[in-house]
Design an enzyme around this catalytic site. Structure first.
Site, PDB file in Angstrom:
ATOM      1  N   CYS A  80      20.286  23.684 -34.753  1.00  0.00           N
ATOM      2  CA  CYS A  80      20.446  25.125 -34.606  1.00  0.00           C
ATOM      3  C   CYS A  80      20.642  25.521 -33.137  1.00  0.00           C
ATOM      4  O   CYS A  80      21.617  25.135 -32.520  1.00  0.00           O
ATOM      5  CB  CYS A  80      19.284  25.869 -35.264  1.00  0.00           C
ATOM      6  SG  CYS A  80      19.629  27.635 -35.548  1.00  0.00           S
ATOM      7  N   HIS A 185      19.824  23.894 -40.780  1.00  0.00           N
ATOM      8  CA  HIS A 185      18.474  23.351 -40.636  1.00  0.00           C
ATOM      9  C   HIS A 185      18.229  22.264 -41.684  1.00  0.00           C
ATOM     10  O   HIS A 185      17.936  22.585 -42.841  1.00  0.00           O
ATOM     11  CB  HIS A 185      17.427  24.459 -40.818  1.00  0.00           C
ATOM     12  CG  HIS A 185      17.334  25.400 -39.685  1.00  0.00           C
ATOM     13  ND1 HIS A 185      16.483  25.207 -38.615  1.00  0.00           N
ATOM     14  CD2 HIS A 185      17.998  26.553 -39.431  1.00  0.00           C
ATOM     15  CE1 HIS A 185      16.610  26.206 -37.758  1.00  0.00           C
ATOM     16  NE2 HIS A 185      17.526  27.033 -38.226  1.00  0.00           N
ATOM     17  N   GLU A 187      15.657  20.406 -42.015  1.00  0.00           N
ATOM     18  CA  GLU A 187      14.259  20.451 -42.451  1.00  0.00           C
ATOM     19  C   GLU A 187      14.001  21.538 -43.482  1.00  0.00           C
ATOM     20  O   GLU A 187      12.939  21.560 -44.117  1.00  0.00           O
ATOM     21  CB  GLU A 187      13.335  20.627 -41.239  1.00  0.00           C
ATOM     22  CG  GLU A 187      13.250  22.016 -40.659  1.00  0.00           C
ATOM     23  CD  GLU A 187      14.395  22.408 -39.747  1.00  0.00           C
ATOM     24  OE1 GLU A 187      14.317  23.491 -39.128  1.00  0.00           O
ATOM     25  OE2 GLU A 187      15.376  21.628 -39.650  1.00  0.00           O
TER      26      GLU A 187
END
Length: 205
Positions: A80, A185, A187
């Site tokens: 990001c 992202h 995650e």
């Protein structure tokens, strides 16, 4: 076990990133200690929020130069704002200098009829370099999770590892030798995101 330094400079979603990396088999040190970062096998460079705060946080933590050096000598995954920070300059905050690791800028999404900014939620990612090891076992046009108002525009088209469409086609991943970076992202991207992180943990350069 692969030892990963997860950079802590006050700007990352560190808990979810650390848990996701541990889930796929890494030992994670959440740190801003240049010594620990230098000793790690690999580095994850996360980022959320404003570019100016990101760069200031890195400078205050004393890890901006560590990142510049690591970008050329050990595996690094930037996420990001971490990806955006690799460019020369961002339009954010009226114009902010970044780390100048790659030639290019960070630009704000233009006003587009029917599309909201920030670009938030799930979107398909088209792999421009599907043979890259970090795309292993990830299907073409898999959906990943995004939250951003700015996108990276690298000067060198060969850096582009993936693109995404949101009113315009924009670069959503870059790669060069030991470095890989994503605007989305991993995650927060469930199965596909965990697979990408697993690929990074297992990446041999």
């Amino acid at each position: 076990m692969t030892r990963i330094a997860l950079l802590d400079y006050g700007m990352g979603n560190l808990h979810s990133a650390a848990k996701a990396l541990e889930h796929v088999g890494a030992r994670v040190d959440v740190t801003n200690d240049p010594g620990i970062i230098a000793q790690a096998d690999k580095i994850v460079f996360p980022g959320v929020g404003a570019m100016r705060d990101c760069i200031q946080g890195m400078h205050e933590a004393g890890i901006d130069e560590v990142v510049r050096k690591a970008a050329f000598n050990k595996p690094i995954l930037a996420i990001c704002v971490g990806m955006q920070a690799l460019m020369q300059r961002s339009e954010e905050n009226g114009g902010t200098d970044a780390l100048d690791i790659f030639k290019g800028t960070v630009q704000h999404f233009p006003d587009m009829q029917g599309l909201k900014v920030p670009h938030m939620g799930w979107n398909q990612v088209h792999q421009a370099q599907p043979e890259h090891p970090l795309w292993k076992n990830i299907a073409q046009d898999t959906r990943f999770y995004f939250v951003h108002s700015y996108y990276v525009a690298p000067e060198d088209a060969q850096l582009v590892a993936a693109t995404c469409d949101y009113g315009l086609q924009f670069c959503t991943a870059i790669h060069q030798e030991n470095l890989f970076a994503t605007q989305f992202h991993p995650e927060k991207s469930h199965t596909a995101g965990l697979q990408l992180l697993k690929n990074f943990v297992e990446w041999n350069i």
